[in-house]
Enzyme design. Structure first.
Site, PDB file in Angstrom:
ATOM      1  N   ILE A  41       0.870  -1.172   0.000  1.00 55.16           N
ATOM      2  CA  ILE A  41       0.000   0.000   0.000  1.00 55.16           C
ATOM      3  C   ILE A  41       0.906   1.220   0.000  1.00 55.16           C
ATOM      4  CG2 ILE A  41      -1.732   1.273   1.334  1.00 55.16           C
ATOM      5  CD1 ILE A  41      -2.681  -1.484   2.373  1.00 55.16           C
ATOM      6  N   THR A  43       0.842   4.192   0.939  1.00 56.97           N
ATOM      7  CA  THR A  43       0.961   5.080   2.096  1.00 56.97           C
ATOM      8  C   THR A  43       1.692   4.434   3.272  1.00 56.97           C
ATOM      9  OG1 THR A  43      -1.223   4.391   2.856  1.00 56.97           O
ATOM     10  CG2 THR A  43      -1.102   6.405   1.514  1.00 56.97           C
ATOM     11  N   CYS A  44       2.006   3.157   3.172  1.00 60.69           N
ATOM     12  CA  CYS A  44       2.696   2.439   4.248  1.00 60.69           C
ATOM     13  C   CYS A  44       4.157   2.900   4.327  1.00 60.69           C
ATOM     14  CB  CYS A  44       2.623   0.936   3.981  1.00 60.69           C
ATOM     15  SG  CYS A  44       3.609  -0.067   5.097  1.00 60.69           S
ATOM     16  N   ASP A  45       4.620   3.250   5.529  1.00 59.63           N
ATOM     17  CA  ASP A  45       5.995   3.730   5.705  1.00 59.63           C
ATOM     18  C   ASP A  45       7.034   2.692   5.305  1.00 59.63           C
ATOM     19  OD1 ASP A  45       5.160   6.211   6.575  1.00 59.63           O
ATOM     20  OD2 ASP A  45       5.279   5.688   8.702  1.00 59.63           O
ATOM     21  N   LYS A  48       7.257   2.570   1.609  1.00 64.62           N
ATOM     22  CA  LYS A  48       7.990   3.749   1.132  1.00 64.62           C
ATOM     23  C   LYS A  48       9.492   3.546   1.255  1.00 64.62           C
ATOM     24  CE  LYS A  48       4.433   7.154   2.275  1.00 64.62           C
ATOM     25  NZ  LYS A  48       4.090   8.293   3.134  1.00 64.62           N
TER      26      LYS A  48
END
Length: 147
Positions: A41, A43-45, A48
């Protein structure tokens, strides 16, 4: 399902002596590294961090976001076969904590698969599919074996 190719840093490239047929077919060198697929996903750190590391190492990959690109039972079964449902199910996530006691009880592979299909945020992230193996999560040590 479409995947977002990581082509931002790539320019139109054609090897010396390569020809194109009607401008659509390009010959690529035989030493070209395989294309990996990173699932997660956006937006998952942790996702990223994995994307940033792959970009810094100039490793080509496609990114598949469960929310925008979807998740079907065949893909999830591929993950379960390679990693096991117990490793794949993220019991530390907010999504897990929000599940009812009924959903959390009596877990087996079939029930875990149904929960993860219904809520992909229950899947640990990211998953990197190299074509030969699946790497769950992100650690520099695991990813360094790629380059």
């Amino acid at each position: 399902m479409s995947c977002e190719p990581n082509l931002a840093r790539r320019r139109q490239w054609q090897p010396a002596g390569a020809s194109s047929l009607h401008g659509s077919v390009i010959a690529f060198p035989k030493h070209r590294q395989p294309m990996y697929t990173l699932y997660g996903i956006k937006t998952c750190d942790t996702v990223k961090k994995a994307r940033k590391w792959l970009d810094q190492q100039h490793i080509d990959y496609r990114f598949h976001d469960y929310r925008s690109d979807g998740l079907d039972s065949r893909l999830l079964q591929h993950f379960l076969d390679g990693l096991g449902w117990d490793k794949l199910l993220n019991r530390r996530s907010t999504s897990w904590r929000q599940l009812s006691a009924y959903d959390k009880s009596g877990l087996d592979e079939r029930k875990a698969l149904q929960l993860m299909l219904r809520q992909p945020t229950l899947i640990k992230r990211p998953i990197l599919d190299t074509g030969e193996k699946l790497i769950l999560g992100f650690s520099t040590a695991d990813y360094q074996t790629l380059s």
